[in-house]
Design an enzyme around this catalytic site. Structure first.
Site, short mmCIF file in Angstrom:
data_model
loop_
_atom_site.label_atom_id
_atom_site.label_comp_id
_atom_site.label_asym_id
_atom_site.label_seq_id
_atom_site.Cartn_x
_atom_site.Cartn_y
_atom_site.Cartn_z
N TYR A 60 -8.50 50.98 -19.56
CA TYR A 60 -9.87 50.59 -18.02
C TYR A 60 -9.03 50.82 -16.57
O TYR A 60 -9.10 49.75 -15.92
CB TYR A 60 -10.65 49.51 -17.87
CG TYR A 60 -11.29 49.32 -18.95
CD1 TYR A 60 -11.92 50.64 -20.48
CD2 TYR A 60 -12.42 48.20 -19.66
CE1 TYR A 60 -13.01 50.44 -21.25
CE2 TYR A 60 -13.12 48.24 -20.76
CZ TYR A 60 -13.21 49.38 -21.89
OH TYR A 60 -13.72 48.98 -23.00
N LEU A 209 -27.16 49.74 -23.63
CA LEU A 209 -28.77 49.76 -23.49
C LEU A 209 -29.09 50.85 -23.42
O LEU A 209 -28.03 52.07 -23.15
CB LEU A 209 -28.73 49.13 -21.57
CG LEU A 209 -28.52 48.54 -20.98
CD1 LEU A 209 -28.67 48.00 -19.60
CD2 LEU A 209 -29.17 46.90 -22.13
N LEU A 216 -36.32 52.63 -27.43
CA LEU A 216 -37.65 51.88 -27.30
C LEU A 216 -38.43 52.72 -26.61
O LEU A 216 -37.98 53.43 -25.70
CB LEU A 216 -36.98 50.24 -25.86
CG LEU A 216 -36.19 49.84 -26.69
CD1 LEU A 216 -35.75 48.35 -25.73
CD2 LEU A 216 -36.54 48.20 -27.92
#
Length: 280
Positions: A60, A209, A216
């Site tokens: 990272y 998400l 969803l």
């Protein structure tokens, strides 16, 4: 009622809503570099908001801005309850992305580099990340996990995890040493999540998400968010935490306002009716 903490490895109690450090140096692997001052501010605010579980990795990084360096500069000496989980295995490929994989004899140096960068004598959790940029499965983890198990026996690592793996790879690792967490892309793998829950293994999804275990419906998501006076991202995080007491969420951001929004999801209470509506 959704539990708010989890005993990682049985002895490290963490809040289930933690923080992912990937976006501290850059928004994406191809995005612009963020300033170190920004990352330090986000990390310190995360701790103020109750984060005590940070997920990081040496890869990272963008140029001289590295997540592990930022964590040490912002937070050392570390709070007694802070758990830092790192991962080893990926190496930079030709494009600079972490698409290549370390060989077993390269893992010790990667672990020692994390010890130095984070400024600790022992790493709380080290995940073996396998598969490069591809999805889970298709290769043995035994030889590499055995190396990490030996480093754990030496006292350089407290707990071990695996990342980007399937059920067969998890079984292979567990036959070598205890596994305390599985860090996987958040896709439709209910069976693996159930296995982790039964075994007391934390399930730590990344890219969490945008759908979760099942995509969803946008209309239903927005309807529930409006009713709760919340953002759709907050509702998704709350739904993830309601999915399993084993699941640990590590949303990442390099933005203070986004951090505040994410952490507010901890206090969002979904009713059984909300969950049923979101799941369709």
């Amino acid at each position: 009622m959704t539990t708010t903490t989890f005993a990682l490895g049985g002895d490290l109690t963490v809040n289930r809503l933690g923080f992912g450090a990937m976006r501290l140096p850059m928004s994406t692997f191809d995005g612009p570099t963020r300033t170190p001052e920004n990352g330090i501010a986000v990390l310190r605010r995360a701790i103020e908001l109750g984060v005590n579980h940070i997920d990081t990795a040496a890869f990272y990084a963008r140029g001289d801005v590295r997540a592990n360096d930022l964590i040490r500069e912002a937070l050392a000496p570390y709070p007694d309850d802070l758990v830092i989980a790192t991962k080893v295995g990926p190496l930079p490929g030709p494009d600079g992305h972490p698409s290549a994989q370390a060989t077993p004899d390269q893992l010790r140096a990667l672990v020692e580099a994390d010890l130095t960068a984070l400024g600790v004598d022992r790493l709380d959790v080290v995940n073996l990340r396998v598969g490069g940029m591809s999805g889970p499965g298709g290769e043995s983890v035994a030889e590499r996990f055995t190396v990490l198990a030996a480093l754990r026996e030496e006292g350089l690592i407290r707990h071990l995890g695996v990342s980007n793996i399937d059920a067969a790879q998890l079984a292979e690792a567990r036959a070598i040493a205890p596994v305390v967490c599985v860090q996987n892309p958040y896709a439709d793998d209910l069976a693996l999540l159930a296995e982790c829950e039964a075994a007391g293994i934390a399930y730590v999804p990344f890219f969490l998400l945008g759908g979760g275990l099942t995509p969803l419906d946008t209309t239903r998501l927005e309807k529930v968010a409006t009713r709760l006076n919340a953002t759709t991202a907050q509702v998704q995080l709350a739904l993830l935490l309601a999915t399993s007491p084993t699941l640990l969420a590590i949303p990442g951001t390099g933005n203070l306002a986004h951090l505040e929004e994410n952490m507010a999801a901890r206090d969002l209470v979904l009713t059984e009716e909300d969950v049923a509506e979101l799941r369709g």
